[in-house]
Design an enzyme around this catalytic site. Structure first.
Site, PDB file in Angstrom:
ATOM      1  CG  ASN A 183      -2.373  -0.266   0.863  1.00 34.30           C
ATOM      2  OD1 ASN A 183      -2.758  -0.215  -0.292  1.00 34.30           O
ATOM      3  ND2 ASN A 183      -3.175  -0.567   1.855  1.00 34.30           N
ATOM      4  CD  GLU A 218      -3.764  -6.656   5.631  1.00 29.38           C
ATOM      5  OE1 GLU A 218      -2.807  -6.616   6.427  1.00 29.38           O
ATOM      6  OE2 GLU A 218      -4.675  -5.822   5.632  1.00 29.38           O
TER       7      GLU A 218
END
Length: 311
Positions: A183, A218
């Site tokens: 990210n 996630e």
């Protein structure tokens, strides 16, 4: 009937169409002169032979309602007055529509059935809105997988089934390795795209009765009904390999590609146990897989519980 804005057709006692109003023409795309006098009104609604609701009433076949319609009910004490709903192919109109239909029989003074009137309402927009709301309640907006609520409900149901049938129940907890670094390197848009790719990879390894859900962030969860630990390990390894084969570069950790770590747990449900224990066991197996270097599987057989191993 011709001037009404409500689509209506009428069958006589031999299932021949005797009325087909202009609103029915607009709905079906079939002009009245093509259908009047025929006994196959169904062709305007379905691609394959199937009786209309009016046909069922004329022929005394209302026992078949449950097999043919999503929903049906009697409108009043007279069992011939019925309401039902279902999807229709609408071959001539060229579009599938969800129709709500009502039928009312017409009898002579001596009680003989003379005709049956069927009125139709196009409920497609309402049905599509209902489906969309149901999906919002059970589907994850980013990945299209089952959401946490759906996962919890399904796990509880499968737990009860395993308990009744004495079958094993397995759970996989799948976590994307080094996702924070991904990210940071690609931004949230890139991270979302990564999760979508991984969700597709995991879903492709599922059987029809398995469930894969986005558990949070996630992390994904996979429910494997009637699956022993050996079978769960095989599924987990297929998932691990499939994600690795995506070859998604993670610049946040050098030249490494995106991988997943998986915790697998299997339980033989007992009356004094609950699904929370299975989740905790699978989470512990996932933690071990992470601790042992990531991109691997941790296994636990939660029967007593027994020993665990990292693969």
């Amino acid at each position: 009937m011709e001037s009404l804005v409500v689509p209506i057709f009428v069958l006589d006692a031999r299932c021949r169409v005797v009325v087909w109003n202009r609103a029915c023409e607009r709905l079906t795309g079939v002009p009245a002169n093509e259908v009047l006098g025929s006994s196959d009104a169904w062709r305007s609604f379905y691609k394959h032979p199937r009786p209309t609701l009016a046909d069922l009433v004329v022929q005394g076949r209302t026992a078949e309602l449950s097999a043919l319609y999503d929903d049906h009910q009697r409108l009043c004490d007279d069992e011939g007055n019925l309401s039902a709903q279902s999807w229709c192919d609408m071959p001539r109109a060229g579009r599938r529509r969800y129709l709500a239909v009502d039928v009312s029989p017409i009898h002579s003074e001596d009680g003989t059935l003379v005709a049956v009137v069927e009125t139709l309402r196009d409920m497609t927009a309402e049905k599509q809105a209902q489906i969309a709301l149901e999906q919002l309640a059970t589907r994850d907006g980013l990945t299209g997988l089952a959401n946490r609520r759906c996962f919890d409900d399904t796990l509880h149901a499968e737990w009860q089934r395993a308990l009744r049938q004495g079958q094993p129940l397995s759970l996989l907890m799948v976590d994307v390795d080094n996702f924070k670094q991904y990210n940071d390197a690609y931004g949230h848009v890139g991270g979302d795209a990564c999760l979508q790719r991984i969700a597709g990879a995991v879903a492709n390894e599922m059987r029809a009765n398995d469930l894969v859900a986005r558990y949070g962030g996630e992390e994904f969860a996979v429910i494997l009904p009637n699956q022993a630990l050996k079978g769960a390990a095989i599924v987990a390894e297929r998932i691990r390999c499939r994600v690795e084969q995506l070859r998604l570069p993670n610049l946040g950790v050098g030249n490494q590609c995106v991988t997943v770590s998986i915790g697998a747990a299997t339980v033989l449900a007992a009356p004094d146990t609950d699904p929370a224990g299975l989740i905790a066991t699978a989470d512990a197996a996932l933690y071990r897989a992470k601790h042992m270097g990531r991109n691997r599987i941790g296994l636990t057989l939660d029967a007593a519980p027994a020993a665990a191993a990292g693969l």
